[in-house]
Design a protein around this motif. Structure first.
Motif, PDB file in Angstrom:
ATOM      1  N   GLU A 234      20.743  44.779  66.525  1.00 13.85           N
ATOM      2  CA  GLU A 234      21.785  44.168  67.361  1.00 13.85           C
ATOM      3  C   GLU A 234      21.154  43.403  68.530  1.00 13.85           C
ATOM      4  OE1 GLU A 234      24.767  43.914  66.449  1.00 13.85           O
ATOM      5  OE2 GLU A 234      25.479  45.727  65.428  1.00 13.85           O
ATOM      6  N   VAL A 235      20.082  43.985  69.096  1.00 12.84           N
ATOM      7  CA  VAL A 235      19.405  43.323  70.216  1.00 12.84           C
ATOM      8  C   VAL A 235      18.704  42.047  69.721  1.00 12.84           C
ATOM      9  CG1 VAL A 235      17.560  43.565  71.930  1.00 12.84           C
ATOM     10  CG2 VAL A 235      19.181  45.429  71.585  1.00 12.84           C
ATOM     11  N   ALA A 236      18.119  42.125  68.532  1.00 12.80           N
ATOM     12  CA  ALA A 236      17.449  40.947  67.960  1.00 12.80           C
ATOM     13  C   ALA A 236      18.464  39.819  67.741  1.00 12.80           C
ATOM     14  CB  ALA A 236      16.776  41.321  66.640  1.00 12.80           C
ATOM     15  N   TYR A 237      19.681  40.193  67.340  1.00  5.31           N
ATOM     16  CA  TYR A 237      20.733  39.197  67.150  1.00  5.31           C
ATOM     17  C   TYR A 237      21.040  38.492  68.475  1.00  5.31           C
ATOM     18  CZ  TYR A 237      25.410  37.301  66.164  1.00  5.31           C
ATOM     19  OH  TYR A 237      26.500  36.482  66.043  1.00  5.31           O
ATOM     20  N   LEU A 238      21.114  39.269  69.548  1.00  6.78           N
ATOM     21  CA  LEU A 238      21.373  38.672  70.868  1.00  6.78           C
ATOM     22  C   LEU A 238      20.229  37.735  71.264  1.00  6.78           C
ATOM     23  CD1 LEU A 238      22.822  41.727  72.837  1.00  6.78           C
ATOM     24  CD2 LEU A 238      24.067  39.754  71.957  1.00  6.78           C
ATOM     25  N   GLU A 239      19.010  38.129  70.935  1.00  2.92           N
ATOM     26  CA  GLU A 239      17.866  37.264  71.256  1.00  2.92           C
ATOM     27  C   GLU A 239      17.954  35.957  70.475  1.00  2.92           C
ATOM     28  OE1 GLU A 239      14.267  40.057  72.848  1.00  2.92           O
ATOM     29  OE2 GLU A 239      14.671  40.180  70.699  1.00  2.92           O
ATOM     30  N   ARG A 240      18.414  36.060  69.229  1.00  2.00           N
ATOM     31  CA  ARG A 240      18.595  34.832  68.436  1.00  2.00           C
ATOM     32  C   ARG A 240      19.674  33.947  69.061  1.00  2.00           C
ATOM     33  NH1 ARG A 240      20.120  37.232  63.119  1.00  2.00           N
ATOM     34  NH2 ARG A 240      20.570  35.112  62.434  1.00  2.00           N
ATOM     35  N   LEU A 241      20.634  34.577  69.729  1.00  2.00           N
ATOM     36  CA  LEU A 241      21.675  33.803  70.412  1.00  2.00           C
ATOM     37  C   LEU A 241      21.138  33.155  71.689  1.00  2.00           C
ATOM     38  CD1 LEU A 241      24.878  36.067  70.295  1.00  2.00           C
ATOM     39  CD2 LEU A 241      24.616  33.824  69.239  1.00  2.00           C
ATOM     40  N   GLY A 242      19.898  33.498  72.069  1.00  4.33           N
ATOM     41  CA  GLY A 242      19.285  32.891  73.247  1.00  4.33           C
ATOM     42  C   GLY A 242      19.255  33.776  74.473  1.00  4.33           C
ATOM     43  N   VAL A 243      19.660  35.034  74.326  1.00  6.75           N
ATOM     44  CA  VAL A 243      19.658  35.945  75.472  1.00  6.75           C
ATOM     45  C   VAL A 243      18.216  36.361  75.784  1.00  6.75           C
ATOM     46  CG1 VAL A 243      20.400  38.202  76.325  1.00  6.75           C
ATOM     47  CG2 VAL A 243      21.957  36.813  74.929  1.00  6.75           C
ATOM     48  N   GLU A 244      17.859  36.294  77.070  1.00  7.79           N
ATOM     49  CA  GLU A 244      16.523  36.708  77.487  1.00  7.79           C
ATOM     50  C   GLU A 244      16.606  38.137  78.043  1.00  7.79           C
ATOM     51  OE1 GLU A 244      13.143  35.781  80.880  1.00  7.79           O
ATOM     52  OE2 GLU A 244      15.095  34.828  81.028  1.00  7.79           O
ATOM     53  N   PHE A 245      15.653  38.988  77.679  1.00  6.75           N
ATOM     54  CA  PHE A 245      15.633  40.361  78.183  1.00  6.75           C
ATOM     55  C   PHE A 245      14.453  40.542  79.125  1.00  6.75           C
ATOM     56  CE2 PHE A 245      18.381  40.827  74.576  1.00  6.75           C
ATOM     57  CZ  PHE A 245      19.256  41.832  74.939  1.00  6.75           C
ATOM     58  N   ARG A 246      14.715  41.094  80.312  1.00  2.00           N
ATOM     59  CA  ARG A 246      13.628  41.451  81.223  1.00  2.00           C
ATOM     60  C   ARG A 246      13.642  42.957  81.400  1.00  2.00           C
ATOM     61  NH1 ARG A 246      11.754  38.052  85.913  1.00  2.00           N
ATOM     62  NH2 ARG A 246      10.230  39.701  85.651  1.00  2.00           N
ATOM     63  N   MET A 247      12.732  43.617  80.705  1.00  2.00           N
ATOM     64  CA  MET A 247      12.687  45.070  80.712  1.00  2.00           C
ATOM     65  C   MET A 247      11.906  45.565  81.933  1.00  2.00           C
ATOM     66  SD  MET A 247      14.270  44.973  77.968  1.00  2.00           S
ATOM     67  CE  MET A 247      14.516  46.715  77.766  1.00  2.00           C
ATOM     68  N   ASN A 248      12.050  46.856  82.234  1.00  2.00           N
ATOM     69  CA  ASN A 248      11.327  47.482  83.354  1.00  2.00           C
ATOM     70  C   ASN A 248      11.602  46.775  84.666  1.00  2.00           C
ATOM     71  OD1 ASN A 248       9.955  49.271  81.495  1.00  2.00           O
ATOM     72  ND2 ASN A 248       8.807  47.467  80.878  1.00  2.00           N
TER      73      ASN A 248
END
Lengths: 508, 276
Positions: A234-248
């Motif tokens: 599900e997270v990979a799908y969001l990344e494909r939609l262009g969402v950037e994740f900044r962890m930590n």
């Protein structure tokens, strides 16, 4: 707008869409293909599951999912009501009859796409939603025959089929708007907002304090109920939609909302959850071997202590484990303790079975797996050995008195009923409080007396312009799907604000 | 992922780790910590921030190689990346003009006391730095600390610096000869409780930077709960600084040792895997 008003509202636009789908030719044909009487004769397909004696020793998923034939047969049970109750029972307003009928038709891909219009995390909701008190509770078939259509199982089937078939097809994305959106917290609410805003063409960054996305879905809900691979997809799908994740990245510490605003973010969604574990404040609660459910589950799920020493984070296995509480978190904890080798795993709950807030399926699964339930019981103190490690607890019997504010009968102590029982692991699962990190570091953010962020329920707007919030940080402790419902409401309002500007007619 | 700029052994078993973390470097203040995880299968541990360089965007921590996580950290080289280097966490230490401050550091706390001593100095205090080492060859950062201290004392149990006394004796000596307005102590639990016991009779306010086991470091799990003045506190968000005279030290010792057997098991498993 109050929470109840917002909850009851179905927008005219959605009502018109649902009606248009209902009146499509193929839907009429399908309704005619089998009379209601025949449909009502079909029994509900039970969810196939692994044997209790096998599954209570490992962390693989309990439920196996319906086969395609079973799913189609289950979908035939749906009466395709003109005024569907299920839809009104769904916090994110999935057009349930449409997706169920697409399953009956055999068009699983279209069914998945239909769910995704309203729900960014269908394979998760199909597993963790309390359907029995939402969509399935309002199912007209339930009223007519007593047994609702297995909507949750169908949702799970459809989204699993989609994932195993190569994943969701990306929707057509509008041209980028250039607006930047900051989502704080990668839990169910945050992920939902991220998906909705990305689909609207905005540039979204999700800031997450932990090292994996998912919030409670990754640290709280165990692998045997929600495999991590599903969340990863599900997270990979969001990344494909262009969402950037900044962890930590701990908003409030690493940078504040004001810092992010200065960096150019224009709209914010705070979905930081109810991250602060509650304790009972009884003597001995800080003995070694007494955990909050958050710590216990985080060690096992996020840090994978079940695979120690292959992973470095340890957890006590426990021989006789007591879990205090009667909700889903308590069920997850006690079943985890059983899987980690506890000979006896007990639920200690101060009310009776009927008042337990846990999903019915989880309670059934726990019983099948050999969990012992002790109702109308509450711990009064813990006793430690010479090393400060818990070895026993003193409990008190309760009886049910008059209903309290929640409508449930209040547990009242039975005087003189104290008894002692041996335990070497205790998990306190009596709820969480809102995480104070953002309220403490965001001047001007209005907060209620329990530390929850104040919102206008119609838009989920907070007291600060451009800042929205939803989920447990607003509700104090609810469910994944309610958080996602809030997120949908917030995303719609945020989108309007970004497109029309703060002065726009409907930005608040 | 955060990149290691420097990892060096300072003295046997004690290492310095400097990491590229511009956001943390920009915001961190004395007394705060970071959560570090050495690799994907690692454990999250807190390390007190010992120094930072806002211009270069780096943050420095000093740690002692004891268990699996710190052994893993001790093998890092410049250019390596860390999956987690998150912060700055915890509430900053209370710094202000109080008069004369005795800053006591032991072991990894020699480094952790450095930003506190510097901040108290900058706030206009007379600063006495008292460093405790088991042996002379374990002293590090002497120049850095000596440069900012009005008085610099080393307590060692052998040779060069003389004496066989543990730190409480030196604390009592200082308290006996001049008026001290504040004591701050950073080091292992035994060191901090010893300093707190040494100052208890005088009643001088003694702040300690507690180091219980943590998992998330943001208040989410409660692993780090400590009893202070009879009430449960979460060291990660309510601290890590507390009044040393009010801390339930016995409970903290027990909770620190929660996983002693597992820690040994983990280390053995890792050594077998890494050095077969």
């Amino acid at each position: 707008m109050s929470e109840q008003d917002a909850k009851d509202k179905i927008s005219p636009a959605l009502a018109a869409e649902v009606l248009a789908e209902f009146e499509k030719g193929w839907r009429k044909d399908l309704r005619r293909a089998m009379p209601v009487k025949e449909r009502m004769k079909i029994g509900r397909r039970p969810m196939p599951q692994r044997a209790a004696s096998e599954r209570n020793k490992d962390f693989s998923e309990v439920n196996l999912g319906l086969t395609a034939e079973e799913a189609v047969e289950e979908a035939r049970r749906c009466l395709d009501c003109a005024k569907p109750g299920c839809l009104a029972g769904c916090p994110v307003r999935i057009d349930i009859p449409s997706f169920v009928k697409l399953v009956e038709k055999g068009d699983f891909a279209a069914a998945a796409a239909k769910i995704r219009e309203a729900n960014s995390l269908p394979s998760i909701c199909g597993r963790v939603c309390p359907q029995e008190s939402q969509c399935e509770e309002s199912c007209h078939l339930k009223k007519a025959s007593g047994v609702a259509v297995a909507i949750g199982n169908l949702e799970r089937f459809v989204s699993d089929t989609e994932r195993l078939g190569g994943g969701a097809v990306l929707p057509h994305l509008p041209p980028p708007t250039g607006h930047r959106v900051a989502v704080v917290g990668a839990g169910p609410a945050g992920l939902t907002v991220a998906g909705e805003m990305a689909r609207a063409g905005h540039r979204v960054t999700v800031f997450e304090a932990l090292h994996d996305a998912g919030g409670v879905l990754v640290y709280g809900i165990p692998e045997f109920r929600l495999p991590k691979s599903i969340l990863v997809a599900e997270v990979a799908y969001l990344e494909r939609l262009g969402v950037e994740f900044r962890m930590n990245f701990i908003v409030g510490k690493t940078a504040t909302i004001d810092d992010l605003r200065a960096e150019g973010y224009e709209a914010f969604f705070i979905g930081t959850g109810a991250g602060l574990p509650n304790f009972m404040k009884v003597p001995g609660e800080n003995l070694v071997g007494v955990y909050s459910a958050n710590e216990y589950l985080t060690r096992v799920n996020l840090m994978r202590a079940y695979d120690f020493p292959n992973y470095d984070t340890p957890v006590f296995p426990g021989r006789r484990a007591a879990v205090i509480g009667g909700g889903n978190v308590a069920m997850d904890s006690v079943r985890t303790a059983k899987r980690l080798g506890a000979e006896q795993a007990l639920i200690i709950y101060r009310r009776s079975r009927t008042e337990m807030p846990a999903r019915i399926e989880e309670v059934h699964h726990a019983e099948e797996e050999g969990i012992q339930f002790h109702f109308l019981t509450t711990p009064t103190r813990y006793i430690g050995d010479e090393h400060g490690r818990v070895k026993a607890m003193e409990c008190l019997r309760m009886e049910l008195g008059e209903p309290d504010a929640s409508g449930r009968r209040r547990p009242v102590p039975v005087p003189g009923s104290e008894f002692m029982t041996e335990v070497d692991l205790v998990v306190v699962a009596i709820g969480q409080s809102p995480n104070p990190l953002i309220p403490q570091t965001t001047p001007g953010l209005s907060v209620g007396k329990w530390g929850t962020i104040d919102v206008d329920w119609a838009t989920m707007a907070t007291s600060l312009p451009g800042v929205y919030s939803g989920g447990d940080i607003v509700r104090g402790g609810a469910t994944v799907i309610l958080a996602m419902g809030d997120a949908r409401t917030a995303a719609a309002a945020m989108d309007r604000r970004l497109k029309e500007g703060p002065a726009g007619p409907s930005s608040r | 992922m955060p990149r290691v700029v420097r990892r060096e052994r300072l003295v046997p078993n004690i290492h310095v780790l400097e990491v590229e973390a511009p956001e943390i470097a920009r915001r961190c203040r004395p007394g705060q910590f970071v959560i570090v995880m050495p690799d994907a299968r690692g454990e999250r541990i807190p390390l007190t921030i010992a120094d930072w360089d806002r211009d270069r965007g780096t943050v420095t921590a000093v740690f002692m190689a004891v268990g699996t996580t710190t052994r893993k950290l001790s093998l890092l080289s410049a250019g390596d990346t860390l999956p987690i280097f998150a912060g700055p966490l915890g509430s900053p230490s209370e710094i202000g003009p109080v008069g004369t401050v005795l800053c006591a550091g032991g072991c990894f706390g020699i480094a952790a006391i450095h930003p506190l001593a510097r901040a108290f100095k900058e706030a206009g205090n007379r600063v006495i730095v008292l460093i405790d080492v088991k042996a002379d060859y374990l002293l590090y950062w002497r120049d850095k600390l000596e440069a900012l201290a009005d008085e610099f004392i080393v307590s060692s149990r052998d040779g060069l610096y003389g004496g066989t006394e543990y730190v409480p004796r030196h604390v009592r000596d200082v308290l006996g000869r001049e008026k001290i307005d504040r004591v701050v102590a950073v080091g292992c639990t035994y060191f901090m409780s010893s300093v707190a016991e040494a100052t208890r009779p005088s009643g001088v306010k003694t702040m300690v930077s507690l180091n219980p086991i943590m998992v998330d470091g943001t208040g989410m799990c409660g692993a780090c709960r400590v009893t202070v003045d009879g009430r449960t506190k979460f060291a990660c968000v309510d601290g890590p600084d507390f009044d040393g005279h009010l801390v339930d030290w016995a409970e903290l010792y027990a909770r620190r040792k929660s996983y002693f057997d597992d820690e040994v098991r983990s280390l053995c498993a890792w050594e077998e895997e890494r050095f077969p």
